[in-house]
Design a protein around this motif. Structure first.
Motif, PDB file in Angstrom:
ATOM      1  N   LYS A  34     -12.328   9.266 -19.742  1.00 55.89           N
ATOM      2  CA  LYS A  34     -12.780   7.780 -19.164  1.00 55.89           C
ATOM      3  C   LYS A  34     -14.462   7.765 -19.615  1.00 55.89           C
ATOM      4  O   LYS A  34     -15.000   8.529 -19.908  1.00 55.89           O
ATOM      5  N   GLU A  35     -14.962   6.633 -19.407  1.00 55.76           N
ATOM      6  CA  GLU A  35     -16.311   6.300 -19.698  1.00 55.76           C
ATOM      7  C   GLU A  35     -17.024   5.717 -18.495  1.00 55.76           C
ATOM      8  O   GLU A  35     -16.260   4.905 -17.788  1.00 55.76           O
ATOM      9  N   ILE A  36     -18.218   5.763 -18.227  1.00 55.73           N
ATOM     10  CA  ILE A  36     -18.765   5.200 -17.266  1.00 55.73           C
ATOM     11  C   ILE A  36     -19.885   4.287 -17.998  1.00 55.73           C
ATOM     12  O   ILE A  36     -20.927   4.855 -18.652  1.00 55.73           O
ATOM     13  N   GLU A  61     -22.574  -0.418 -12.551  1.00 54.33           N
ATOM     14  CA  GLU A  61     -21.689   0.625 -13.188  1.00 54.33           C
ATOM     15  C   GLU A  61     -20.381  -0.076 -13.187  1.00 54.33           C
ATOM     16  O   GLU A  61     -19.801  -0.617 -12.208  1.00 54.33           O
ATOM     17  N   GLU A  63     -16.333   1.626 -14.549  1.00 54.86           N
ATOM     18  CA  GLU A  63     -15.596   2.746 -15.366  1.00 54.86           C
ATOM     19  C   GLU A  63     -14.406   2.067 -16.153  1.00 54.86           C
ATOM     20  O   GLU A  63     -13.997   1.159 -15.652  1.00 54.86           O
TER      21      GLU A  63
END
Length: 109
Positions: A34-36, A61, A63
């Protein structure tokens, strides 16, 4: 902790060789699955003992799950639908890697 006045804070930042990065639009932290994404963060660079540390604060933020798509899957979708590489890849990404859904989406018309 007692709040510091701006003058003291500036002096401390100079002693620690701290500075705030200007114009940062987003920070992306990439992990295997995953990417944040942190949009509009406040990023401070701190230099200490020959190392740089980045402190990220605030922002919005989000995700995002990373979907791994194999070359074989892309080629299969291309063969089944007659589309080019990028179109096949995009369809697989949009379908979350589901081959059947990607093929159906591209053949609906």
């Amino acid at each position: 902790m007692m709040p510091m006045n701006p003058k003291q804070l500036k002096k401390l930042m100079k002693q620690l060789d701290m500075r705030q990065l200007e114009g940062v639009k987003e920070v992306i932290i990439r992990m295997e699955d995953k990417e944040i994404i942190i949009r509009e963060p406040v990023v401070t660079v701190i230099k200490a003992m020959g190392e740089k540390m980045y402190q990220i604060a605030g922002g919005h933020e989000e995700e995002r799950v990373i979907i791994k798509i194999s070359e074989e899957d892309i080629k299969l979708v291309m063969e089944q639908t007659g589309v080019d590489y990028e179109t096949a890849k995009k369809a697989l990404e949009e379908s979350g890697g589901d081959l059947a859904e990607a093929i159906l989406k591209l053949t609906e018309n």
